[in-house]
Write an enzyme that holds these catalytic residues in place. Structure first.
Site, mmCIF file in Angstrom:
data_model
loop_
_atom_site.group_PDB
_atom_site.id
_atom_site.type_symbol
_atom_site.label_atom_id
_atom_site.label_comp_id
_atom_site.label_asym_id
_atom_site.label_seq_id
_atom_site.Cartn_x
_atom_site.Cartn_y
_atom_site.Cartn_z
ATOM 1 N N CYS A 3 0.835 -1.209 0.000
ATOM 2 C CA CYS A 3 0.000 0.000 0.000
ATOM 3 C C CYS A 3 0.872 1.262 0.000
ATOM 4 O O CYS A 3 1.574 1.528 0.976
ATOM 5 C CB CYS A 3 -0.911 -0.038 1.223
ATOM 6 S SG CYS A 3 -1.751 1.503 1.606
ATOM 7 N N CYS A 62 0.116 3.750 2.795
ATOM 8 C CA CYS A 62 0.584 3.194 4.075
ATOM 9 C C CYS A 62 2.076 3.469 4.255
ATOM 10 O O CYS A 62 2.510 3.864 5.337
ATOM 11 C CB CYS A 62 0.347 1.682 4.128
ATOM 12 S SG CYS A 62 -1.380 1.176 4.058
#
Length: 143
Positions: free
Chosen positions: A67, A70
């Site tokens: 991600c 993230c």
């Protein structure tokens, strides 16, 4: 009044007088610092102990290595740990490795921040945030 604080190293629950929380207390079992100023990584095996046995609110970053947002938020979350400890414990849960925890808490998008107190989730925020926003959000929920 003593607070229960779970050691980030050996996961033992310690009793720490509330007035000593800011004095860098060590674990009574492994003698390592109870607060390191950095997020800890939690697995399914130790999540419940940290979420339910500690009197210190637990702020969890549910994330995954693939991600992009993230990975972008990771340094901000680490910086927030240095600002929020010892009033909060910050932890990361890799939803790729700990899929059961992601399902258990209904994590649909990542990154998702979830704040736990007394063993239950009390607030949730989805999406990447900067360090100042993470600190402000956590402090607004737990006064």
């Amino acid at each position: 009044m003593p607070l229960h604080v779970v050691c980030p190293h050996c996961h033992t629950t310690n009793r720490v007088p509330s007035e000593r929380l800011g004095e860098a207390p060590d674990c009574g079992r492994c003698h390592r610092p109870l607060f390191t100023g950095k997020p800890i990584s939690l697995t399914t095996a130790d999540f419940d102990r940290h979420a339910g046995k500690s009197d210190v609110p637990l702020l969890v970053d549910f994330w995954a290595p693939w991600c992009g947002p993230c990975r972008m938020m990771a340094p901000a979350f680490e910086q927030a740990a240095g600002q929020l400890e010892p009033r909060f414990r910050l932890a990361k849960v890799n939803t790729e490795d700990e899929q059961m925890l992601g399902r258990r808490y209904g994590i649909r998008s990542i990154p998702t921040l979830a704040l736990f107190a007394g063993g239950r989730e009390i607030a949730r925020q989805a999406g990447a945030m900067g360090a100042a926003d993470i600190v402000r959000w956590a402090q607004s929920v737990v006064r």
